[in-house]
Structure formats: structure tokens, C-alpha cells
Scaffold this active site. Sequence first.
Site, PDB file in Angstrom:
ATOM      1  N   PRO A  10      35.318  12.407  -1.547  1.00  0.00           N
ATOM      2  CA  PRO A  10      35.098  11.102  -0.811  1.00  0.00           C
ATOM      3  C   PRO A  10      36.130   9.948  -1.590  1.00  0.00           C
ATOM      4  CG  PRO A  10      33.133  11.512  -2.435  1.00  0.00           C
ATOM      5  CD  PRO A  10      34.212  12.763  -2.420  1.00  0.00           C
ATOM      6  N   ASP A  33      46.440  13.212   3.417  1.00  0.00           N
ATOM      7  CA  ASP A  33      45.895  12.146   4.611  1.00  0.00           C
ATOM      8  C   ASP A  33      46.029  11.173   3.803  1.00  0.00           C
ATOM      9  OD1 ASP A  33      45.497  14.149   6.550  1.00  0.00           O
ATOM     10  OD2 ASP A  33      43.499  14.408   5.900  1.00  0.00           O
ATOM     11  N   LYS A  55      47.357   9.355   8.955  1.00  0.00           N
ATOM     12  CA  LYS A  55      47.460   8.792  10.393  1.00  0.00           C
ATOM     13  C   LYS A  55      46.714   7.563  10.151  1.00  0.00           C
ATOM     14  CE  LYS A  55      46.728  13.449  12.258  1.00  0.00           C
ATOM     15  NZ  LYS A  55      45.817  14.154  13.248  1.00  0.00           N
ATOM     16  N   GLY A  85      40.623  14.574   2.921  1.00  0.00           N
ATOM     17  CA  GLY A  85      39.564  13.615   2.543  1.00  0.00           C
ATOM     18  C   GLY A  85      37.991  14.406   2.645  1.00  0.00           C
ATOM     19  N   GLY A  86      37.355  14.282   1.810  1.00  0.00           N
ATOM     20  CA  GLY A  86      35.970  15.001   1.820  1.00  0.00           C
ATOM     21  C   GLY A  86      35.853  16.441   1.970  1.00  0.00           C
ATOM     22  N   ASP A  87      35.253  16.955   2.781  1.00  0.00           N
ATOM     23  CA  ASP A  87      35.355  18.375   3.180  1.00  0.00           C
ATOM     24  C   ASP A  87      36.327  18.781   4.203  1.00  0.00           C
ATOM     25  OD1 ASP A  87      33.530  21.105   2.382  1.00  0.00           O
ATOM     26  OD2 ASP A  87      34.296  21.204   4.585  1.00  0.00           O
ATOM     27  N   MET A 166      33.526   7.716  11.324  1.00  0.00           N
ATOM     28  CA  MET A 166      34.580   7.126  12.349  1.00  0.00           C
ATOM     29  C   MET A 166      33.760   6.306  13.580  1.00  0.00           C
ATOM     30  SD  MET A 166      36.987  10.392  12.739  1.00  0.00           S
ATOM     31  CE  MET A 166      35.698  11.877  12.611  1.00  0.00           C
ATOM     32  N   ALA A 195      33.189   4.475   0.291  1.00  0.00           N
ATOM     33  CA  ALA A 195      32.460   5.043  -0.950  1.00  0.00           C
ATOM     34  C   ALA A 195      33.013   5.820  -1.887  1.00  0.00           C
ATOM     35  CB  ALA A 195      31.420   6.071  -0.250  1.00  0.00           C
TER      36      ALA A 195
HETATM   37  N1  SAH Z   1      36.595  15.231   6.212  1.00  0.00           N
HETATM   38  C1  SAH Z   1      35.937  14.084   5.657  1.00  0.00           C
HETATM   39  C2  SAH Z   1      35.822  13.329   7.016  1.00  0.00           C
HETATM   40  C3  SAH Z   1      37.224  13.068   7.690  1.00  0.00           C
HETATM   41  S1  SAH Z   1      36.746  11.718   9.241  1.00  0.00           S
HETATM   42  C4  SAH Z   1      34.641  14.523   4.918  1.00  0.00           C
HETATM   43  O1  SAH Z   1      34.152  15.276   5.005  1.00  0.00           O
HETATM   44  O2  SAH Z   1      34.414  13.187   4.333  1.00  0.00           O
HETATM   45  C5  SAH Z   1      37.369  10.210   8.389  1.00  0.00           C
HETATM   46  C6  SAH Z   1      35.904   9.489   8.226  1.00  0.00           C
HETATM   47  O3  SAH Z   1      35.155   9.909   7.167  1.00  0.00           O
HETATM   48  C7  SAH Z   1      36.062   7.970   8.168  1.00  0.00           C
HETATM   49  O4  SAH Z   1      36.413   7.285   9.307  1.00  0.00           O
HETATM   50  C8  SAH Z   1      34.802   7.694   7.795  1.00  0.00           C
HETATM   51  O5  SAH Z   1      33.879   7.505   8.742  1.00  0.00           O
HETATM   52  C9  SAH Z   1      34.613   9.003   6.633  1.00  0.00           C
HETATM   53  N2  SAH Z   1      34.915   8.698   5.361  1.00  0.00           N
HETATM   54  C10 SAH Z   1      35.690   9.405   4.758  1.00  0.00           C
HETATM   55  N3  SAH Z   1      35.797   8.956   3.470  1.00  0.00           N
HETATM   56  C11 SAH Z   1      34.924   8.023   3.225  1.00  0.00           C
HETATM   57  C12 SAH Z   1      34.603   7.249   1.928  1.00  0.00           C
HETATM   58  N4  SAH Z   1      35.174   7.245   0.879  1.00  0.00           N
HETATM   59  N5  SAH Z   1      33.711   6.088   2.464  1.00  0.00           N
HETATM   60  C13 SAH Z   1      33.320   5.941   3.543  1.00  0.00           C
HETATM   61  N6  SAH Z   1      33.442   6.795   4.883  1.00  0.00           N
HETATM   62  C14 SAH Z   1      34.385   7.944   4.563  1.00  0.00           C
END
Ligand code: SAH
Length: 242
Positions: A10, A33, A55, A85-87, A166, A195
Amino acid sequence: MTVYLVGAGPGDADLLTLRAAKLLARAEVVVHDRLIDDSVLAMASVNAELIDVGKAPGDSVSQAIINDLLIALGRSHDCVVRLKGGDPFVFGRGGEEMIALRDAGVATDVVPGVTSALSGPLAAGIPVTHRGVARGVTVVTGHVFDESDDYFRRIAHPELSLVILMGVGQRARIAEQLTEGGLSAETPVAVIESAWTARQRVTRATLFELPNLDVAPPAIIVVGPTAALDVATTMSAATVRW
Ligand code: SAH
């Protein structure tokens, strides 16, 4: 010759998996990204080429172009990291990229990441499941409705934590549909912006107040009884209203 779809977590680079860190150190090219934290990009080798296909809203490098780029890089380099980002398989279009690479005959692998869907609430002290408070958690996108879409009316459920990614731009419509679907206007809401970064901000409110909150993406919206919890500080489950 492999393209690795790698979850960046994150924000903070400390939340990378060890496998992600090792691959970043090895990669010749990192395709990333927009939301990737600088602390994570700094884990790449100084010799690596960094390509931003981020994007910005309304300014998109199309998914087809990204797929073609990954295929071309996969054919010409030993180790390519596609950093998401994230997973990579949670709303990251990682599944689509993996299929495109596989169909093109390019070797791929995937490395999981800490998703913001679960770690965002955690950063605010919200356990998305909590005995006696929430039986489970539903993770959904708040994106892409047409006028007839009543999805949020159908998924309103008072015993679950609803985690919306989102969703900031559609928060008024989401609140309206969840209320029509049976959630009380007093249902707790928490919004966690950015976060696990230096810009993290947490806003607590009710479903009634959600449309008028001053919040901006990227953010996680939590709706449900757990959104009133902050187990890391003072609030206890007793402050939940049902
Ligand atoms: N694959 C990512 C999500 C991608 S979609 C995951 O697993 O986290 C992108 C959305 O993820 C953003 O619009 C927001 O809603 C959320 N997001 C991603 N990183 C974030 C962060 N650090 N803090 C808050 N929301 C986050």
C-alpha cells in the site's frame, strides 16, 4: 526471460514481500503505476530502467499499450518487474496482463502484495472482521456505474464490513444506494486516504455524512459497524451502536 507481476503493497517499502524486494533489486526494467511510493521505487537497482505507465484520471495509457509494452520487454530482457500497487490481482488488472503475456508466449510469474483493501482499514485501527461486530468483509470497487446500476443497493448488509476502493468520486451515489438498501443513515463510515504513506489521513463519519466529506483519492472507504472501531487507541467495541 520472465515478466513478474509484483505487488508493491500500500505504500511504505517495509511492507513489500521479501520476494518483491529481491526481484526489484534484480530487475533490468520496472514498469510501474502512478500510486507506487518513492520508497518502493528506491528498492530498484540504480541500473534499472523505470517506466511509469501510471494512469492519471482522464489521461490513460491504454491497457492494450501496456500489454504490448510488457510483451516486448519480456521478449528482450531477462527480468522485468511489472510493479502494481497493493496486490496485483485486486483491481489492478493484473489478471488481464498475465493472460496477455501468457497468450503471447512470454513467461510470467506473480508475487502477492499487501492489499490496501485490508491494510488501509488496519492503518486506522479498524479490524475488518471483529467478533460480535462484523462476520466478514466485502471488498468492492466504487468505479464505473451506469445510471441503471443498483449494485450498492443489493450488497447493503449490516453485519459485514464493506470496503470500497476507487469510491471517492461516487460517494454520494454509494451512500444513497446503501441507505435505500437498508443501512441506517447512522452506519459508521471511515475514509482512509493514502494509507501507509506520509500523507495518511483518517476521517470518521456516518453514512449520512459521507457525500459531503472533504476527502480525495486514493482512499479506502469502510462502511459498517467496524468503521467506528479504533482498536489501536481508545475506542472499544462498546462504542459501536449495534
Ligand atoms: N491493487 C491495489 C488496488 C488498485 S485500485 C490494492 O490491492 O491495493 C486503486 C485504488 O486502491 C485506489 O483508488 C484506492 O481506493 C485504493 N488504494 C491503493 N493504495 C491505497 C493507499 N495507500 N491508501 C488508500 N487507498 C489506496
